[in-house]
Design an enzyme around this catalytic site. Structure first.
Site, PDB file in Angstrom:
ATOM      1  NE  ARG A  39      -7.829 -12.620  -7.877  1.00  0.00           N
ATOM      2  CZ  ARG A  39      -7.386 -13.832  -8.174  1.00  0.00           C
ATOM      3  NH1 ARG A  39      -6.150 -14.191  -7.859  1.00  0.00           N
ATOM      4  NH2 ARG A  39      -8.162 -14.693  -8.807  1.00  0.00           N
ATOM      5  N   GLY A  99       0.783  -1.236   0.000  1.00  0.00           N
ATOM      6  CA  GLY A  99       0.000   0.000   0.000  1.00  0.00           C
ATOM      7  C   GLY A  99       0.808   1.276   0.000  1.00  0.00           C
ATOM      8  CB  SER A 100       4.285   2.210  -0.836  1.00  0.00           C
ATOM      9  OG  SER A 100       4.479   1.842  -2.174  1.00  0.00           O
ATOM     10  CB  SER A 157       1.711   3.509 -17.669  1.00  0.00           C
ATOM     11  OG  SER A 157       2.875   3.269 -18.436  1.00  0.00           O
ATOM     12  CG  HIS A 214       1.241  -1.710 -15.585  1.00  0.00           C
ATOM     13  ND1 HIS A 214       0.932  -2.974 -15.108  1.00  0.00           N
ATOM     14  CD2 HIS A 214       2.199  -1.886 -16.509  1.00  0.00           C
ATOM     15  CE1 HIS A 214       1.682  -3.858 -15.741  1.00  0.00           C
ATOM     16  NE2 HIS A 214       2.458  -3.231 -16.587  1.00  0.00           N
ATOM     17  CG  LEU A 268     -10.735  -5.817 -11.472  1.00  0.00           C
ATOM     18  CD1 LEU A 268     -10.492  -4.315 -11.367  1.00  0.00           C
ATOM     19  CD2 LEU A 268     -11.577  -6.320 -10.308  1.00  0.00           C
ATOM     20  NE  ARG A 282      -9.891 -14.743 -12.955  1.00  0.00           N
ATOM     21  CZ  ARG A 282      -8.787 -14.242 -12.388  1.00  0.00           C
ATOM     22  NH1 ARG A 282      -8.773 -13.042 -11.882  1.00  0.00           N
ATOM     23  NH2 ARG A 282      -7.684 -14.950 -12.336  1.00  0.00           N
ATOM     24  CG  ASN A 292      -3.635  -0.399 -12.762  1.00  0.00           C
ATOM     25  OD1 ASN A 292      -3.398  -0.594 -11.561  1.00  0.00           O
ATOM     26  ND2 ASN A 292      -2.977  -1.028 -13.724  1.00  0.00           N
ATOM     27  CG  ASP A 300      -1.739  -4.027 -17.136  1.00  0.00           C
ATOM     28  OD1 ASP A 300      -2.313  -3.351 -16.268  1.00  0.00           O
ATOM     29  OD2 ASP A 300      -1.098  -5.061 -16.876  1.00  0.00           O
TER      30      ASP A 300
HETATM   31  N1  NHR Z   1      -8.567  -5.642 -14.923  1.00  0.00           N
HETATM   32  C1  NHR Z   1      -8.871  -5.257 -16.165  1.00  0.00           C
HETATM   33  N2  NHR Z   1      -9.993  -5.748 -16.702  1.00  0.00           N
HETATM   34  N3  NHR Z   1      -8.125  -4.403 -16.883  1.00  0.00           N
HETATM   35  C2  NHR Z   1      -6.988  -3.930 -16.356  1.00  0.00           C
HETATM   36  O1  NHR Z   1      -6.265  -3.081 -17.064  1.00  0.00           O
HETATM   37  C3  NHR Z   1      -6.590  -4.299 -15.037  1.00  0.00           C
HETATM   38  C4  NHR Z   1      -7.433  -5.179 -14.344  1.00  0.00           C
HETATM   39  C5  NHR Z   1      -7.096  -5.613 -13.057  1.00  0.00           C
HETATM   40  C6  NHR Z   1      -5.927  -5.205 -12.473  1.00  0.00           C
HETATM   41  C7  NHR Z   1      -3.728  -4.044 -12.555  1.00  0.00           C
HETATM   42  C8  NHR Z   1      -2.655  -4.834 -13.305  1.00  0.00           C
HETATM   43  C9  NHR Z   1      -1.279  -4.210 -13.196  1.00  0.00           C
HETATM   44  O2  NHR Z   1      -1.142  -3.002 -13.026  1.00  0.00           O
HETATM   45  C10 NHR Z   1      -5.060  -4.357 -13.171  1.00  0.00           C
HETATM   46  C11 NHR Z   1      -5.391  -3.884 -14.443  1.00  0.00           C
HETATM   47  C12 NHR Z   1      -3.105  -8.269 -11.770  1.00  0.00           C
HETATM   48  C13 NHR Z   1      -2.684  -9.105 -12.802  1.00  0.00           C
HETATM   49  C14 NHR Z   1      -2.729 -10.603 -12.658  1.00  0.00           C
HETATM   50  O3  NHR Z   1      -2.234 -11.330 -13.509  1.00  0.00           O
HETATM   51  C15 NHR Z   1      -2.274  -8.522 -13.984  1.00  0.00           C
HETATM   52  C16 NHR Z   1      -2.279  -7.147 -14.121  1.00  0.00           C
HETATM   53  C17 NHR Z   1      -2.687  -6.315 -13.087  1.00  0.00           C
HETATM   54  C18 NHR Z   1      -3.086  -6.888 -11.896  1.00  0.00           C
HETATM   55  N4  NHR Z   1      -3.346 -11.151 -11.579  1.00  0.00           N
HETATM   56  C19 NHR Z   1      -3.502 -12.566 -11.306  1.00  0.00           C
HETATM   57  C20 NHR Z   1      -4.964 -12.991 -11.483  1.00  0.00           C
HETATM   58  O4  NHR Z   1      -5.163 -14.189 -11.739  1.00  0.00           O
HETATM   59  C21 NHR Z   1      -3.114 -12.887  -9.901  1.00  0.00           C
HETATM   60  C22 NHR Z   1      -1.684 -12.537  -9.622  1.00  0.00           C
HETATM   61  C23 NHR Z   1      -1.345 -12.574  -8.133  1.00  0.00           C
HETATM   62  O5  NHR Z   1      -2.259 -12.731  -7.278  1.00  0.00           O
HETATM   63  O6  NHR Z   1      -0.169 -12.382  -7.806  1.00  0.00           O
HETATM   64  O7  NHR Z   1      -5.891 -12.172 -11.314  1.00  0.00           O
HETATM   65  O8  NHR Z   1      -0.278  -4.948 -13.384  1.00  0.00           O
HETATM   66  C1  GAR Z   2       3.464  -1.072  -7.317  1.00  0.00           C
HETATM   67  O1  GAR Z   2       4.722  -1.069  -7.953  1.00  0.00           O
HETATM   68  C2  GAR Z   2       2.357  -1.119  -8.354  1.00  0.00           C
HETATM   69  O2  GAR Z   2       2.619  -0.359  -9.503  1.00  0.00           O
HETATM   70  C3  GAR Z   2       2.366  -2.573  -8.687  1.00  0.00           C
HETATM   71  O3  GAR Z   2       2.589  -3.254  -7.471  1.00  0.00           O
HETATM   72  C4  GAR Z   2       3.266  -2.379  -6.566  1.00  0.00           C
HETATM   73  C5  GAR Z   2       2.375  -2.198  -5.371  1.00  0.00           C
HETATM   74  O4  GAR Z   2       3.059  -1.503  -4.366  1.00  0.00           O
HETATM   75  N1  GAR Z   2       1.122  -2.988  -9.258  1.00  0.00           N
HETATM   76  C6  GAR Z   2       1.020  -4.100  -9.938  1.00  0.00           C
HETATM   77  O5  GAR Z   2       1.977  -4.812 -10.190  1.00  0.00           O
HETATM   78  C7  GAR Z   2      -0.379  -4.441 -10.347  1.00  0.00           C
HETATM   79  N2  GAR Z   2      -0.363  -5.733 -10.940  1.00  0.00           N
HETATM   80  P1  GAR Z   2       2.256  -0.782  -3.210  1.00  0.00           P
HETATM   81  O6  GAR Z   2       1.259  -1.803  -2.657  1.00  0.00           O
HETATM   82  O7  GAR Z   2       3.307  -0.444  -2.212  1.00  0.00           O
HETATM   83  O8  GAR Z   2       1.575   0.398  -3.799  1.00  0.00           O
END
Ligand code: NHR
Ligand code: GAR
Length: 211
Positions: A87, A12-13, A132, A105, A89, A61, A103, A141
Site C-alpha cells: 500500500r 513474507g519471505s 534496492s 524494492h 503510504l 488512505r 523498504n 520508491d
Molecule cells: N509509500 C511512500 N510514500 N513512499 C514509498 O517509497 C513507498 C510507499 C509505500 C510502499 C513499497 C513499494 C515497492 O517497493 C512502498 C514504497 C505499493 C505500490 C502500489 O502501487 C507501489 C510501490 C510500493 C508498494 N500499491 C497500490 C496502491 O494503490 C496497490 C497495489 C496492490 O495492492 O497490488 O497502494 O514497490
Molecule cells: C518482494 O520481491 C519485494 O521486494 C516486493 O514484493 C515481494 C514480496 O515478497 N515488494 C514490492 O513489490 C513492494 N511493492 P515477500 O512477501 O516474500 O517478501
C-alpha cells in the site's frame, strides 16, 4: 536492544529472512494489511505479536494510515521495515517515521519504481536487474538509496525466473541493511543515507565495502 516492526502484505519471505538473520534487535510485531498474508502464520509460530489492519475497512488512505500508525506505535519501534508491503503510504505517515522507515524494492532504482518491476525490466530489455533498499520518503520508491544488489537478466528469463533470482538477493541484502540500522551505523542525514565508517563523498554506499 532496538525494537523493530515489519509490515507485510503477502508471502513474507523477506520477513522470514529478517527473522532468521539473528539481528541485534527485537521484532516487536508483524503487521499486515491483508488477513490472508501467509507471513502472519510464520510470525505467530515464532511467538511474535501480529496484527491486521485491513485497508478496505477505511474510507480514505489517511484513515487507514492513521490506524496503521497507531498499531505500529503501540510497539514503540526504533525501525519500521516495509517487507513486500503493497500500500502506498501518505505523506503524513512517512514523515512520522522519517529516518526509521525502510523498504526493499525489487529493481535497481531509480529504474522501475512502482509495481510489476520484473515485467518492466523484461520489457525494457535491461541486462542487469536487482533490488534496492531505501529510506522511505513521500516520493514513491524515490527515497535515498542505502544499498543495492544486481543480478543478470538471462536469455529465456520470464517474470518468475527473474523474480526468483532477484528474491535470493533480497534475502541477503535486507537483513544486512537492517543490521546496520540496528547497530546504530545507518542514518538519514540531509536527505542521504549515511553509513558510519564510510565516506559520504561519491554518493553510493556499496554493500560489499560496508561489512
Ligand atoms: N509509500 C511512500 N510514500 N513512499 C514509498 O517509497 C513507498 C510507499 C509505500 C510502499 C513499497 C513499494 C515497492 O517497493 C512502498 C514504497 C505499493 C505500490 C502500489 O502501487 C507501489 C510501490 C510500493 C508498494 N500499491 C497500490 C496502491 O494503490 C496497490 C497495489 C496492490 O495492492 O497490488 O497502494 O514497490
Ligand atoms: C518482494 O520481491 C519485494 O521486494 C516486493 O514484493 C515481494 C514480496 O515478497 N515488494 C514490492 O513489490 C513492494 N511493492 P515477500 O512477501 O516474500 O517478501
Amino acid at each position: 536492544m532496538k525494537r523493530y516492526v515489519i509490515l507485510i502484505s503477502g508471502r513474507g519471505s523477506n520477513m522470514e529472512a529478517l527473522l532468521d538473520a539473528g539481528l541485534p534487535g527485537v521484532c516487536a510485531a508483524v503487521i499486515s494489511n491483508r488477513a490472508d498474508a501467509a507471513g502472519l502464520d510464520f510470525a505467530a509460530s515464532r511467538g511474535i505479536a501480529t496484527a491486521v489492519i485491513d485497508h478496505r475497512e477505511f474510507a480514505s488512505r489517511e484513515a487507514f494510515d492513521a490506524a496503521l500508525a497507531a498499531a505500529i506505535d503501540r510497539h514503540a519501534p526504533d525501525l519500521v521495515l516495509l517487507s513486500g508491503f503493497m500500500r502506498i503510504l501518505s505523506e503524513g505517515f512517512v514523515r512520522h517515521y522519517e529516518g526509521r522507515l525502510l523498504n526493499i524494492h525489487p529493481s535497481l532504482l531509480p529504474a522501475f519504481p512502482g509495481i510489476r518491476t520484473h515485467a518492466q525490466a523484461l520489457a525494457a530489455g535491461v541486462r542487469l536487474h536487482g533490488c534496492s533498499v531505501h529510506f522511505v520518503t513521500p516520493a514513491l520508491d524515490g527515497g535515498p538509496i542505502i544499498a543495492q544488489a544486481a543480478v543478470p537478466v538471462q536469455a529465456g528469463d520470464d517474470v518468475a525466473s527473474l523474480a526468483a533470482r532477484v528474491l535470493a538477493e533480497e534475502h541477503r541484502l535486507y537483513p544486512r541493511v537492517a543490521r546496520w540500522f540496528l547497530q546504530g551505523r545507518l542514518s538519514l542525514v540531509d536527505g542521504r543515507a549515511q553509513l558510519a565508517g564510510e565516506k559520504a563523498a561519491g554518493g553510493s554506499l556499496h554493500a560489499p565495502q560496508a561489512d
